[in-house]
Design a protein around this motif. Structure first.
Motif, mmCIF file in Angstrom:
data_model
loop_
_atom_site.group_PDB
_atom_site.id
_atom_site.type_symbol
_atom_site.label_atom_id
_atom_site.label_comp_id
_atom_site.label_asym_id
_atom_site.label_seq_id
_atom_site.Cartn_x
_atom_site.Cartn_y
_atom_site.Cartn_z
ATOM 1 N N THR A 235 -4.228 6.658 -3.277
ATOM 2 C CA THR A 235 -3.538 5.344 -2.162
ATOM 3 C C THR A 235 -3.565 4.432 -3.412
ATOM 4 O OG1 THR A 235 -4.250 5.990 -0.024
ATOM 5 C CG2 THR A 235 -3.677 3.481 -0.194
ATOM 6 N N TYR A 236 -2.424 3.441 -3.242
ATOM 7 C CA TYR A 236 -2.715 2.553 -4.384
ATOM 8 C C TYR A 236 -2.718 1.011 -3.155
ATOM 9 C CZ TYR A 236 -2.099 6.376 -7.418
ATOM 10 O OH TYR A 236 -2.463 7.435 -8.535
ATOM 11 N N ARG A 237 -3.485 0.244 -4.137
ATOM 12 C CA ARG A 237 -2.654 -0.877 -3.192
ATOM 13 C C ARG A 237 -2.641 -2.047 -4.615
ATOM 14 N NH1 ARG A 237 -6.958 1.342 -0.608
ATOM 15 N NH2 ARG A 237 -6.459 1.758 1.899
ATOM 16 N N GLU B 143 0.847 -1.357 -0.371
ATOM 17 C CA GLU B 143 0.136 -0.067 0.142
ATOM 18 C C GLU B 143 0.778 1.586 0.377
ATOM 19 O OE1 GLU B 143 -3.724 0.021 2.323
ATOM 20 O OE2 GLU B 143 -2.305 1.501 3.313
ATOM 21 N N THR B 144 0.489 2.141 -0.740
ATOM 22 C CA THR B 144 1.125 3.750 -1.477
ATOM 23 C C THR B 144 0.372 4.507 -0.824
ATOM 24 O OG1 THR B 144 3.123 2.225 -2.517
ATOM 25 C CG2 THR B 144 3.349 4.547 -2.467
ATOM 26 N N ALA B 145 0.680 5.404 0.044
ATOM 27 C CA ALA B 145 -0.186 6.681 -0.034
ATOM 28 C C ALA B 145 0.762 8.025 -0.246
ATOM 29 C CB ALA B 145 -0.383 6.917 1.528
#
Length: 170
Positions: free
Chosen positions: A161-163, A8-10
């Protein structure tokens, strides 16, 4: 064995659009064969993928490099459900989507080497490690008009947010 990786990248609203959000792996130089189920057979990006069909493809890592006059990001494939890199005996690693499809590139040169080269001959030979990038998001190429290199807003990687869920299998 198999490992399921959840990433997960915010991306902060203060950050301009990113070129990509994903994971980068450096793999053994022996893993020179690539098989994948995704869009191809030619390179394609989020804003340049309608002409690429969804199917199973195979190539060598060296064949995935697009020899542009000035080396840069290249060889990308979108819509991948899995990608497998193997050696001459068929042993290797398989990355599969455990959720949404992903984009990837598998090259003998990392981003720094591509950026540093002014001409293709400046890239070192094809015997180095394999640089596998597996992305949750990648910006488009842009250049929809002859006078601009702008990427349309729909093909940028904005704040959010990228999951990413992947299965890694040796």
């Amino acid at each position: 064995g198999e490992v399921v990786l959840l990433s997960e990248t915010a991306v902060s609203a203060e950050c301009p659009s990113l070129p990509r959000v994903g994971l980068a792996f450096e793999l053994s130089a022996d893993l020179g064969a690539v098989g994948y189920y995704g869009r191809g057979p030619h390179e394609n990006y989020p804003d340049r993928c309608d002409g690429a069909r969804l199917a199973e493809f195979g190539a060598s890592v060296d064949a995935l490099l697009t020899p542009y006059l000035v080396p840069s990001e290249c060889g990308y494939r979108t819509g991948a459900r899995w990608v497998e890199l193997t050696d001459g005996s068929g042993a290797g690693v398989r990355v599969a989507a455990a959720g949404a499809p992903f984009g990837f590139s598998a090259l003998r040169h990392d981003a720094a080497a591509l950026d540093a080269a002014a001409h293709p001959h400046e890239l070192q030979g094809g015997d180095g490690p394999v640089h596998l990038c597996v992305d949750a998001a990648m910006m488009g190429v842009g250049g929809d008009t002859g006078w601009s290199r702008s990427v349309l807003p729909a093909y940028t990687v904005p704040a959010g947010t990228y999951r990413h869920a992947l299965s890694l299998r040796a």
